[in-house]
Each structure stands twice: as C-alpha cells, then as structure tokens.
Design an enzyme around this catalytic site. Sequence first.
Site, PDB file in Angstrom:
ATOM      1  N   LYS A  77       0.785  -1.325   0.034  1.00 17.93           N
ATOM      2  CA  LYS A  77      -0.072  -0.073  -0.169  1.00 17.93           C
ATOM      3  C   LYS A  77       0.723   1.054  -0.030  1.00 17.93           C
ATOM      4  O   LYS A  77       2.073   1.167   0.703  1.00 17.93           O
ATOM      5  CB  LYS A  77      -0.763  -0.016   1.168  1.00 17.93           C
ATOM      6  CG  LYS A  77      -2.034   0.902   1.446  1.00 17.93           C
ATOM      7  CD  LYS A  77      -2.907   0.743   2.449  1.00 17.93           C
ATOM      8  CE  LYS A  77      -3.867   1.974   2.640  1.00 17.93           C
ATOM      9  NZ  LYS A  77      -5.001   1.813   3.861  1.00 17.93           N
ATOM     10  N   SER A 152      -9.692   1.410   3.038  1.00 16.08           N
ATOM     11  CA  SER A 152      -9.020   2.382   2.024  1.00 16.08           C
ATOM     12  C   SER A 152      -7.788   1.466   1.320  1.00 16.08           C
ATOM     13  O   SER A 152      -7.312   2.142   0.423  1.00 16.08           O
ATOM     14  CB  SER A 152      -8.144   3.433   2.913  1.00 16.08           C
ATOM     15  OG  SER A 152      -7.190   2.931   4.019  1.00 16.08           O
ATOM     16  N   SER A 176     -10.245  -0.771   6.866  1.00 20.13           N
ATOM     17  CA  SER A 176      -9.457  -0.652   5.809  1.00 20.13           C
ATOM     18  C   SER A 176      -8.843  -1.868   5.207  1.00 20.13           C
ATOM     19  O   SER A 176      -8.478  -2.027   4.171  1.00 20.13           O
ATOM     20  CB  SER A 176      -8.575   0.360   5.832  1.00 20.13           C
ATOM     21  OG  SER A 176      -9.188   1.829   6.033  1.00 20.13           O
TER      22      SER A 176
END
Length: 488
Positions: A77, A152, A176
């Site tokens: 990420k 997210s 997330s």
Amino acid sequence: MSLNDKTLKELHELLVNKEISAVELTQSTLEDITSREDKIGAFLNIIEKKALEQAQTIDARGIRSEVLTDGIPLAVKDNIVTNGIETTAASKILKGWIPPYDATVVEKLYDQGMIIVGKANMDEFAMGGSGENSAVKPTHNAWDLTKVPGGSSSGSASAVASGQVRFSLGSDTGGSIRQPASFNGIVGMKPTYGRVSRWGLIAFASSLDQIGTFSQTVEENAQLLQVISGFDPKDSTSSHFAIPDYTSKIGQDIKGMKIALPKEYFGAGIDESVKAQVLAAAKHFESLGAIVEEVSLPHSKYGVAAYYIIGSSEASSNLQRFDGIRYGYRAQAIKNLEDLYVKTRSEGFGEEVKRRIMLGTYSLSAGFYDAYFKKAGQVRTQIIEDFAKVFGQYDLILAPTAPTVAFDLGSRIDDPIAMYMADILTIPVNLAGLPGISISAGQVDGLPVGMQLIGKRYSEETIYQAAAAFEATTEWHKKQPVIFGGKK
C-alpha cells in the site's frame, strides 16, 4: 503464463527445484499487473526495474530453501514508505516525494527475500471506505468493475482478487483491510495493535492504525503475517509479546471452540441477504463442533461516532507536517507564511481529508475537547470492556464484515455519513486494538460476502485456526472473478 493461481508453498517449491526462477516469477507477475491494470486501477506505481534487479540478485545467490517467501513478489500500500520509490499515500500533497528510508515492514520483506512489484492505490491518507478518494484514480472491484472495491486499502485488495499479485500489504484504521477483503472475496487480516511495527507507515490515526495482510488463502495470510510481525524499537507502540507460529493451529479441529454472535452486528442496517450468509456460516461452524451463542456488545452502536472523533482528532495532528515547507507539494504565488499554509493545504488535500482535519481540529479545540474528544475516549473504554466481558467466556466473535456487498461506484461519494456507516462493523475492533480477519462466507448476486472473526489480543493463531477450518470445508474461497479466470 500466469503463476498467481499457485499457493505460496507451491511457488516456493517451484523456485527451490529451479522449475522457475525469481526473475521469471517476477516477470509473470508484472505481466499480470499490466494486462489487468487498465480495468482495475490497483497501482499508483509499478516498480518493474528495481523488482527485476532484486529478482536477478536472488537468483544469483540461489533460493534459500528454508525461507518460504524467498523470491516471492507482492504489492505494498502506498502509505508504507519505500526507500528510493515514490510514496504519496495517494495524495497530491506528496506527489514526487521519494523517501530516504524503508518502513520496518519493508525491511522485513526484503530480509525474507520478498520482491515489491508495485505501490498500491488507496483512499487518500487512508481516509475513505470505497477506494474512490484517491487523488490519482479510483480502484475498481475485481468482481464487478462498476462496483467499489472498498477502502482504504482498495488497490491492495483488488490486486490480489484480480490475480495481479498473490499477496499484498495494507493498513487498517477502522476496517481498511477487512472491508475491501470482504468486497473482493479474499482473506484480509488486521492484527492486534502493536503486533506489526507502524514505523514508516504514514500516520492517519496513531492509536488505531495497523499494517496487515491480504492473500487468497488463510494459511498464506498467516505465512505473510509471520514475515512482518515483531517488536520494533523504532515504534514506541510496538509489542514485546513473543511472536508465535501463526500456522501452528491450522488444520486442528475446532470442536468445543466457543464462538459468540453479537446481536448488535445482525440488527438494523445489515442487509438481510448478507445476514443470511453469515448466519449460515455460523451454522457451519456448529456442524464442525463449535459452540455458537448470541451475546451483546451494547456500546458498539457508539463506535462510529467515537471513531470519527478520535481518528479525525489524531489525523488533524498527524497531518500538520504537510505544510509546503519541508517536502511535498507547495502552492505558488504565495504572499506570506500564512498564505503558504492555507493555499498548500487547500490545494494539496482532497475533500475527505480536509473534512476530517476540520472535524478533528474542532473536536480538540478549547471549549469542545471535553464534550467530544474526552467523551469519545470514555466510549472507547466501554467498548473495550464489552469485548473483555465476551472474551471472558468465548474464544472468538463472528459477525458480518460489512453491512452490504460492494455498492456502485459513485453511489455514496457525496454522502459522507452513508460512507462512514459502511464501517460500523469493523470500527469497534480498531478502537479495542483487537485482531480481526475477513474471509469469504458466500455470495449475493455474484458479489462476495465477508465474514469477520474477531479474537482476543494476541490470538491471531486461534483466528487462523477457525478461519482455516471454515475454508477447508467450504468452496467459497475457490471462486474467482472473471478477470482472474473465474466463470460468469
């Protein structure tokens, strides 16, 4: 030739036996990424040159047979910093920033021979639950390109679900990892707070953030978490607890295991078809010998309100460093210092980030601190106590991961409240610092339904035991989206 349909153990065996090389595996993964990226939008940066150079180095020294992850590619990420590789947290304000150091988890990945092939797309600064808040581009759901992937950690989840990579890292502040894992039908683990170092994770809410793992199967998830776990002296919140073998209980039966069903997680607002799938999964656990009983977590209904006060307050403090002076985006035509701050932050931050900064600043301001931030902290304590009472009698808690399956892109982007409520089932776990996993428990209208298993602090191996038992006796994890070779 795609190799992303093979498990970590299978890939390791191919590498050790020299049936494939690390370069060939990396090239295959890069081809999978580029062939699907136009449709998925999972990556902000594909790291082809460095990845292949690393693979060549690994091949030259030889695959270490005792290191399961040696030569294995994955995605990370984009809020996890990588030395020499642009890291933006999907924000305009950090465009062009090249970190001079690696996050601790990245150092651990490299130490175990893993190859980062790309930085995954995300909601800006991890603020969002749909994958639409990236300053660069939205990510699409691997099962239906018209649906959101969740957020997210949108790119990290969709990249695994679409077969672009076999594994990825994400971060979980209020769901997330688990929510996009649910929407994409894969395995996503948010470990106990402190299990994995946060040093080098661009902070959103420091008391809630936790790096975790995405994979196709439960065992692989445990194997990847093994790589990144452990105490880190650079992170003051890092746990000194010894790291167990997370796979040690996988394959053991769950007869006699006590599993709690919190009635609040099956009430109003939870889609009936989602509820039915998760209750059917609970019945399946009973057929495997587990004892499943209803319990109450009475303060969980206040979790969303408490989370958005605490999280936004911490974010308003953490994001003060992005001011246009030290690094990142800097506004032009500046008149004075105040003008620099205002213009840089107004132009550099997206709408959702600005909304949360303002909410957090308000909650911490004189005259409102006691009414908001202090009260939210008291509610958090009550939520922690609710979980403690349940775990005094039960091994695990079972619940839906999200109230619905993946919703349409654009359908909630202008309704922050509706978007925030999508995390109602995952937020309490972060507030309490507990570990939680999402695994696929069924489908509704061709879209995956995620089931959440929540454990006591430092009980990841028990969570993996139960999740693996479910996986081994059901077929849901074997279903793949069309983009990854599945059937319509």
